[in-house]
Enzyme design. Structure first.
Site, PDB file in Angstrom:
ATOM      1  N   ARG A  85      71.626  93.785 -29.662  1.00  0.00           N
ATOM      2  CA  ARG A  85      72.445  93.636 -30.880  1.00  0.00           C
ATOM      3  C   ARG A  85      71.688  92.792 -31.906  1.00  0.00           C
ATOM      4  O   ARG A  85      71.825  92.998 -33.109  1.00  0.00           O
ATOM      5  CB  ARG A  85      73.792  92.990 -30.536  1.00  0.00           C
ATOM      6  CG  ARG A  85      74.614  93.807 -29.533  1.00  0.00           C
ATOM      7  CD  ARG A  85      75.859  93.077 -29.073  1.00  0.00           C
ATOM      8  NE  ARG A  85      75.554  91.830 -28.381  1.00  0.00           N
ATOM      9  CZ  ARG A  85      76.466  90.962 -27.954  1.00  0.00           C
ATOM     10  NH1 ARG A  85      77.761  91.221 -28.145  1.00  0.00           N
ATOM     11  NH2 ARG A  85      76.118  89.856 -27.330  1.00  0.00           N
ATOM     12  N   HIS A 113      72.472  83.314 -22.882  1.00  0.00           N
ATOM     13  CA  HIS A 113      73.582  84.214 -22.549  1.00  0.00           C
ATOM     14  C   HIS A 113      73.920  84.089 -21.078  1.00  0.00           C
ATOM     15  O   HIS A 113      73.029  83.842 -20.252  1.00  0.00           O
ATOM     16  CB  HIS A 113      73.237  85.672 -22.887  1.00  0.00           C
ATOM     17  CG  HIS A 113      74.443  86.524 -23.037  1.00  0.00           C
ATOM     18  ND1 HIS A 113      75.029  87.153 -21.968  1.00  0.00           N
ATOM     19  CD2 HIS A 113      75.199  86.806 -24.124  1.00  0.00           C
ATOM     20  CE1 HIS A 113      76.087  87.803 -22.396  1.00  0.00           C
ATOM     21  NE2 HIS A 113      76.224  87.616 -23.702  1.00  0.00           N
ATOM     22  N   ASP A 120      74.586  86.528 -32.139  1.00  0.00           N
ATOM     23  CA  ASP A 120      74.985  85.598 -33.196  1.00  0.00           C
ATOM     24  C   ASP A 120      73.799  84.966 -33.928  1.00  0.00           C
ATOM     25  O   ASP A 120      73.975  84.354 -34.981  1.00  0.00           O
ATOM     26  CB  ASP A 120      75.867  84.488 -32.596  1.00  0.00           C
ATOM     27  CG  ASP A 120      77.123  85.061 -31.971  1.00  0.00           C
ATOM     28  OD1 ASP A 120      77.758  85.914 -32.618  1.00  0.00           O
ATOM     29  OD2 ASP A 120      77.460  84.681 -30.839  1.00  0.00           O
TER      30      ASP A 120
HETATM   31  N1  HAX Z   1      70.331  75.626 -25.949  1.00  0.00           N
HETATM   32  C1  HAX Z   1      70.224  74.555 -25.131  1.00  0.00           C
HETATM   33  N2  HAX Z   1      70.599  74.551 -23.848  1.00  0.00           N
HETATM   34  C2  HAX Z   1      71.062  75.712 -23.365  1.00  0.00           C
HETATM   35  C3  HAX Z   1      71.151  76.868 -24.118  1.00  0.00           C
HETATM   36  C4  HAX Z   1      70.786  76.798 -25.481  1.00  0.00           C
HETATM   37  N3  HAX Z   1      70.901  77.837 -26.316  1.00  0.00           N
HETATM   38  N4  HAX Z   1      71.638  77.866 -23.355  1.00  0.00           N
HETATM   39  C5  HAX Z   1      71.850  77.340 -22.134  1.00  0.00           C
HETATM   40  N5  HAX Z   1      71.507  76.031 -22.150  1.00  0.00           N
HETATM   41  C6  HAX Z   1      71.657  75.063 -21.058  1.00  0.00           C
HETATM   42  C7  HAX Z   1      73.114  74.984 -20.655  1.00  0.00           C
HETATM   43  O1  HAX Z   1      73.855  74.154 -21.554  1.00  0.00           O
HETATM   44  C8  HAX Z   1      73.012  74.453 -19.244  1.00  0.00           C
HETATM   45  O2  HAX Z   1      72.735  73.076 -19.329  1.00  0.00           O
HETATM   46  P1  HAX Z   1      73.369  72.009 -18.290  1.00  0.00           P
HETATM   47  O3  HAX Z   1      72.961  72.501 -16.933  1.00  0.00           O
HETATM   48  O4  HAX Z   1      72.755  70.726 -18.690  1.00  0.00           O
HETATM   49  O5  HAX Z   1      74.856  72.083 -18.504  1.00  0.00           O
HETATM   50  C9  HAX Z   1      71.765  75.158 -18.735  1.00  0.00           C
HETATM   51  O6  HAX Z   1      70.999  75.517 -19.896  1.00  0.00           O
HETATM   52  C10 HAX Z   1      72.040  76.401 -17.912  1.00  0.00           C
HETATM   53  O7  HAX Z   1      72.849  77.267 -18.677  1.00  0.00           O
HETATM   54  P2  HAX Z   1      72.736  78.857 -18.501  1.00  0.00           P
HETATM   55  O8  HAX Z   1      73.119  79.174 -17.103  1.00  0.00           O
HETATM   56  O9  HAX Z   1      71.421  79.325 -18.991  1.00  0.00           O
HETATM   57  O10 HAX Z   1      73.815  79.369 -19.538  1.00  0.00           O
HETATM   58  P3  HAX Z   1      75.381  79.608 -19.315  1.00  0.00           P
HETATM   59  O11 HAX Z   1      75.552  80.949 -18.683  1.00  0.00           O
HETATM   60  O12 HAX Z   1      76.020  78.459 -18.640  1.00  0.00           O
HETATM   61  O13 HAX Z   1      75.904  79.621 -20.818  1.00  0.00           O
HETATM   62  C11 HAX Z   1      75.851  80.191 -23.113  1.00  0.00           C
HETATM   63  C12 HAX Z   1      75.679  80.697 -21.680  1.00  0.00           C
HETATM   64  C13 HAX Z   1      75.816  81.373 -24.037  1.00  0.00           C
HETATM   65  C14 HAX Z   1      77.206  79.503 -23.246  1.00  0.00           C
HETATM   66  C15 HAX Z   1      74.685  79.196 -23.445  1.00  0.00           C
HETATM   67  O14 HAX Z   1      73.457  79.881 -23.367  1.00  0.00           O
HETATM   68  C16 HAX Z   1      74.827  78.530 -24.797  1.00  0.00           C
HETATM   69  O15 HAX Z   1      75.516  77.509 -24.883  1.00  0.00           O
HETATM   70  N6  HAX Z   1      74.200  79.109 -25.870  1.00  0.00           N
HETATM   71  C17 HAX Z   1      74.369  78.577 -27.207  1.00  0.00           C
HETATM   72  C18 HAX Z   1      75.691  79.023 -27.811  1.00  0.00           C
HETATM   73  C19 HAX Z   1      75.699  80.501 -28.111  1.00  0.00           C
HETATM   74  O16 HAX Z   1      74.798  81.042 -28.719  1.00  0.00           O
HETATM   75  N7  HAX Z   1      76.767  81.185 -27.709  1.00  0.00           N
HETATM   76  C20 HAX Z   1      76.959  82.619 -27.988  1.00  0.00           C
HETATM   77  C21 HAX Z   1      76.707  83.466 -26.756  1.00  0.00           C
HETATM   78  C22 HAX Z   1      76.902  84.935 -27.012  1.00  0.00           C
HETATM   79  C23 HAX Z   1      78.318  85.220 -27.349  1.00  0.00           C
HETATM   80  O17 HAX Z   1      79.237  85.106 -26.567  1.00  0.00           O
HETATM   81  N8  HAX Z   1      78.554  85.545 -28.570  1.00  0.00           N
HETATM   82  O18 HAX Z   1      79.790  85.644 -29.009  1.00  0.00           O
END
Ligand code: HAX
Length: 451
Positions: free
Chosen positions: A328, A319, A374
Site C-alpha cells: 500500500r 507492522h 501510513d
Molecule cells: N519505531 C520504534 N520502535 C518500534 C517500531 C517503530 N516504528 N515498531 C516496533 N517497535 C518496537 C516496539 O515498540 C517494541 O518495543 P518494546 O519491546 O520495547 O515494547 C518492539 O519494537 C517489538 O515490536 P514489534 O513486534 O516489531 O511490533 P508490534 O507488532 O508489537 O507493533 C506496530 C506493531 C505497528 C504497533 C509498531 O510497529 C509501531 O508502533 N509502529 C509505529 C506506529 C505505526 O506506524 N502504526 C501503524 C501500523 C499500521 C496500521 O495499522 N495502520 O493503520
C-alpha cells in the site's frame, strides 16, 4: 431483492454449506499451537478468526479475494478516463468473491447515491460538539447518531425476525452506512476547517470522486488519489484492531452502526489508523527543527535517533504481521511518481524510507523495519492542499467501511456466533507451567526407575 443482494445470498448459502462440511469433517483438526508469549503479546500469529474478504501475507502483503494491489489497479473497473480502481468494484469483489463488470460498478455507485441521505439530527449531533473536538470523535458520534436508521436494530426490536434473516438487515445497513459515510466525513471537514461552508453531493460522480467533491477538491488528479486511497485502505484481513472490533462488537448482534462506530474508535489509536496523522506531524517537526526544506540523510538519521531516544516509535514504520515494505506504501509511491514526482514533502518521505529501516534493524527488536500504509498518505494529501492532518484518519475510516462491513455481512450470513475467547490470570499460567514441569519431571523420573 436487488441483484447484488440475490447474488450475495446465493454465494453465502454455498459458503455456509462449505463451512458446515469443513466443520463436520475436520472440526477437531488442530491448526496451530499457542505459546505463553503469544498470550501476553497481543495474540500475535494466533489463528482465531475467519475473514473472507482479504488475507495478509507477511512478505507479499494484502490480497483481496486473492488479488494483490497491483492486480486490482489493473483489473478493477475505472472511471471514464481514469487509471485508478473504483472502490465500488473492490466492495463488490470483497462481498461476492468475483471481479465486477463495468456495469456492476455503475450499479453500485448508483445504489450508494440513492442510499446516501443523512438525516438532519446527525448533523445536529455533530454541531453540538465544540470545533476543537478531534474529527475522529466527531465521526464516531455522527455514526452513533445515525444508529436511529438501523434496519437491523428495528427489525430485531420488532421481534419478527429470526437468525436466518439477520444477514438481510445487516446487508441493508452496510450498504446505507457506506453510502452515507462520505457525506458525514465531508460535513465534519467543512465544519471544522472551512467555516461550515458545506458542499452538496454530486451523484453524477463515483463514490470516491463525490467524496472528494464534497470535501472541496474538484481536481481529476485528486479524484484519482481518492479512488486509490479508498481502495488500498479498505481491508487488511480480520485481526487488525478496527476490523476485529467491528467483528467482535457485531458478534453480540449489535447492529452495523454500533459495530462500525466501535471499530472507528480503534482506528483512532496512534498505533493503528491515527499513525497517518502522526507521520505528518513527525515529519513537520523534523523539518521545523532542521530549518525547513529537504533535510540530508545524516540530518534525518539524527532526528530518528532523537525520536527513539525519547522513548517514542517512528510513526509509519513497523507492522504486527507484515515483514516487507507495505504494498500500500508502494502503490502510493507509484502514484506520486506519476502525478507529483517533484513534490518536496513526497521526496522527503522517500528519503526517510532510505534512512529509517537500517536504523530500526539495528535496534534488534523491531520485527518489521519497513514502512506501512501510513508512512506515505499524508504527503500525498498535503500536495493537493488537504493539510489538516487531524482529518486524515477519517479518510482511512471511510475506506475501512468497505472491508469491515462486507465482512460483517459474511459474519451474519454464515451465522458466526458471539465471540468469547478464554482469558486466564498470571497465577493460572504460573500454575499451568508448574504442572507441565512436574509432569515432565514425573515422567523422566518414572522412566529412569523403569530402566
Ligand atoms: N519505531 C520504534 N520502535 C518500534 C517500531 C517503530 N516504528 N515498531 C516496533 N517497535 C518496537 C516496539 O515498540 C517494541 O518495543 P518494546 O519491546 O520495547 O515494547 C518492539 O519494537 C517489538 O515490536 P514489534 O513486534 O516489531 O511490533 P508490534 O507488532 O508489537 O507493533 C506496530 C506493531 C505497528 C504497533 C509498531 O510497529 C509501531 O508502533 N509502529 C509505529 C506506529 C505505526 O506506524 N502504526 C501503524 C501500523 C499500521 C496500521 O495499522 N495502520 O493503520
Amino acid at each position: 431483492m436487488s441483484t447484488l443482494k440475490e447474488k450475495f445470498k446465493a454465494k453465502a448459502d454455498e459458503q455456509a454449506a462449505r463451512v458446515r462440511k469443513l466443520m463436520q469433517e475436520y472440526g477437531h483438526t488442530k491448526i496451530g499451537e499457542i505459546t505463553l508469549s503469544q498470550v501476553y503479546q497481543g495474540m500475535r500469529g494466533v489463528i482465531g478468526l475467519v475473514t473472507e474478504t482479504s488475507l495478509l501475507d507477511p512478505n507479499e502483503g494484502i490480497r483481496f479475494r486473492g488479488y494483490s494491489i497491483p492486480q486490482l489497479r489493473k483489473q478493477l473497473p475505472k472511471a471514464p478516463g481514469g487509471h485508478e480502481p473504483l472502490p465500488e468494484g473492490l466492495f463488490y469483489l470483497m462481498l461476492l468473491g468475483e471481479l465486477p463488470t463495468e456495469q456492476d460498478v455503475i450499479d453500485m455507485s448508483n445504489a450508494w447515491g440513492r442510499r446516501s441521505h443523512v438525516p438532519n439530527h446527525v448533523f445536529d449531533a455533530i454541531d453540538a460538539l465544540p470545533l476543537s473536538t478531534h474529527p475522529m470523535t466527531m465521526f464516531t458520534i455522527g455514526i452513533m447518531a445515525m444508529q436511529t436508521e438501523s434496519r437491523f436494530a428495528k427489525a430485531y426490536a420488532s421481534g419478527k425476525i429470526g437468525k436466518a434473516d439477520y444477514w438481510d438487515y445487516t446487508f441493508e445497513d452496510a450498504m446505507n452506512l457506506i453510502a452515507r459515510l462520505p457525506r458525514i466525513a465531508a460535513y465534519i471537514y467543512r465544519r471544522k476547517y472551512k467555516g461550515g461552508d458545506n458542499i452538496q453531493p454530486d451523484h453524477s460522480l463515483d463514490w470516491a470522486a463525490n467524496f472528494a467533491h464534497m470535501l472541496g477538491y474538484d481536481d481529476e488528479s485528486f479524484y484519482e488519489l481518492m479512488r486509490l486511497y479508498m481502495t488500498i485502505h479498505a481491508d487488511h484481513e480480520g485481526g487488525n484492531v478496527s476490523a476485529h472490533t467491528v467483528h467482535l462488537v457485531g458478534s453480540a448482534l449489535s447492529d452495523p452502526y454500533l459495530a462500525f462506530s466501535a471499530g472507528m474508535n480503534g482506528l483512532a489509536g496512534p498505533l493503528h489508523g491515527l499513525a497517518n496523522q502522526e507521520v505528518i506531524k513527525w515529519i513537520k517537526n523534523m523539518q521545523q527543527e532542521l530549518g525547513g526544506g529537504l533535510p540530508g540523510k545524516e540530518q534525518i538519521a539524527a532526528f530518528v535517533h532523537k525520536t527513539l531516544s525519547e522513548g517514542k516509535v517512528i510513526p509509519g514504520y513497523g507492522h504486527a504481521v507484515l515483514r516487507q515494505t507495505d504494498p500500500r506504501f508502494l502503490a502510493q509511491m507509484d502514484f506520486a511518481k506519476k502525478h507529483l514526482p517533484d513534490d518536496e514533502l513526497v521526496n522527503l518521505v522517500w528519503r526517510i524510507y532510505e534512512v529509517v529501516p537500517p536504523i530500526l534493524q539495528e535496534l534488534g527488536k523491531v520485527k518489521n523495519p519497513w514502512p506501512n500504509v501510513d508512512a506515505h498518505s499524508g504527503a500525498l494529501l498535503e500536495h493537493y492542499g488537504l493539510v489538516e492532518y487531524e482529518f486524515y484518519t477519517v479518510l482511512f475510516g471511510v475506506s475501512r467501511s468497505l472491508g469491515v462491513l462486507a465482512s460483517l455481512c459474511w459474519d451474519r450470513a454464515l451465522g458466526l456466533p458471539i465471540e468469547r475467547p478464554k482469558s486466564v490470570t498470571t497465577e493460572w499460567l504460573e500454575q499451568f507451567v508448574k504442572g507441565q514441569l512436574q509432569s515432565v519431571e514425573h515422567s523422566t523420573h518414572a522412566g529412569s526407575e523403569e530402566s
